[in-house]
Design a protein around this motif. Sequence first.
Motif, PDB file in Angstrom:
ATOM      1  N   ARG A   1       0.875  -1.184  -0.022  1.00  0.00           N
ATOM      2  CA  ARG A   1      -0.007  -0.160  -0.086  1.00  0.00           C
ATOM      3  C   ARG A   1       1.074   1.223  -0.099  1.00  0.00           C
ATOM      4  O   ARG A   1       2.050   1.243   0.392  1.00  0.00           O
ATOM      5  N   THR A   2       0.049   2.520  -0.298  1.00  0.00           N
ATOM      6  CA  THR A   2       0.896   3.733   0.024  1.00  0.00           C
ATOM      7  C   THR A   2       1.277   4.130   1.215  1.00  0.00           C
ATOM      8  O   THR A   2       0.815   3.515   2.284  1.00  0.00           O
ATOM      9  N   ARG A   3       2.323   4.794   1.344  1.00  0.00           N
ATOM     10  CA  ARG A   3       2.817   5.285   2.598  1.00  0.00           C
ATOM     11  C   ARG A   3       1.824   5.708   3.510  1.00  0.00           C
ATOM     12  O   ARG A   3       1.737   5.214   4.857  1.00  0.00           O
ATOM     13  N   GLU A   4       0.912   6.306   3.282  1.00  0.00           N
ATOM     14  CA  GLU A   4      -0.279   6.984   4.218  1.00  0.00           C
ATOM     15  C   GLU A   4      -1.078   5.749   4.727  1.00  0.00           C
ATOM     16  O   GLU A   4      -1.524   6.033   6.175  1.00  0.00           O
ATOM     17  N   TRP A   5      -1.356   4.762   3.914  1.00  0.00           N
ATOM     18  CA  TRP A   5      -2.138   3.589   4.389  1.00  0.00           C
ATOM     19  C   TRP A   5      -1.247   2.745   5.253  1.00  0.00           C
ATOM     20  O   TRP A   5      -1.893   2.355   6.323  1.00  0.00           O
ATOM     21  N   PHE A   6      -0.152   2.529   5.034  1.00  0.00           N
ATOM     22  CA  PHE A   6       0.803   1.674   5.711  1.00  0.00           C
ATOM     23  C   PHE A   6       1.162   2.341   7.027  1.00  0.00           C
ATOM     24  O   PHE A   6       1.093   1.740   8.099  1.00  0.00           O
ATOM     25  N   GLU A   7       1.078   3.710   7.263  1.00  0.00           N
ATOM     26  CA  GLU A   7       1.463   4.309   8.577  1.00  0.00           C
ATOM     27  C   GLU A   7       0.212   4.420   9.226  1.00  0.00           C
ATOM     28  O   GLU A   7       0.376   4.444  10.716  1.00  0.00           O
ATOM     29  N   GLY A   8      -0.903   3.828   8.972  1.00  0.00           N
ATOM     30  CA  GLY A   8      -2.088   3.874   9.594  1.00  0.00           C
ATOM     31  C   GLY A   8      -2.317   2.499  10.285  1.00  0.00           C
ATOM     32  O   GLY A   8      -3.332   2.150  11.091  1.00  0.00           O
ATOM     33  N   GLY A   9      -1.303   1.581  10.190  1.00  0.00           N
ATOM     34  CA  GLY A   9      -1.213   0.258  10.581  1.00  0.00           C
ATOM     35  C   GLY A   9      -1.155  -0.795   9.618  1.00  0.00           C
ATOM     36  O   GLY A   9      -1.610  -0.705   8.628  1.00  0.00           O
ATOM     37  N   THR A  10      -0.411  -1.773  10.106  1.00  0.00           N
ATOM     38  CA  THR A  10      -0.057  -2.961   9.267  1.00  0.00           C
ATOM     39  C   THR A  10      -0.019  -4.175   9.907  1.00  0.00           C
ATOM     40  O   THR A  10      -0.255  -4.186  11.284  1.00  0.00           O
TER      41      THR A  10
END
Length: 193
Positions: free
Chosen positions: A98-107
């Motif tokens: 995923r893009t960085r913003e989605w990744f930073e929201g939890g993975t």
Amino acid sequence: MIRHAAFIALLAGPVPADPVRIDADRLSVTVQTPDGPVEIMRAQDNEGVITGDFARTSRACPPFCVQPMSPAAGVTTIGELELLDMLADPEALVIDSRTREWFEGGTIPGAVHMPWDRITDQLGALGCTADFEGWDCTQAREVALFCNGPWCGQSPTAIRAMIGAGYAPEKISYYRGGMQLWRLLGFTLAEGG
């Protein structure tokens, strides 16, 4: 910033007398991450629900169209149990595409971030070597890619790009459920980034 262990404890809470298991035999799976071991389990709150973006049922298509069960011939589509096995296998690699913003929201704990639109630039990190015709991926690692869920085209696009660059489809797995089903099942999350 909340560290992985504290973040996990916050999400999982205490284990009740009748715990929510992963399957009949496992309450948790421990995976190694760059920050140390992380225990993945399902949330122990029988009243838990998904909220926010992952609770949405409908998004405009395009771009958020339902993805095929298999993004390319030869690629294996897997579920959560198979993904947990890959996370526990030190030879395999799970990729959050995923893009960085989605990744930073939890993975997913143990996942490595390789954005879908730049993944072919990072094939060297997966065991491929550059040659005059592009990439030689005969020694590449077994990988599983995921994105936001059945409506997300980021990992299917990345998978097709990898195959086009020379990655063998038989070495690629696709976790189609992605973050939406991971969250729906109450699995442990890790901070992205």
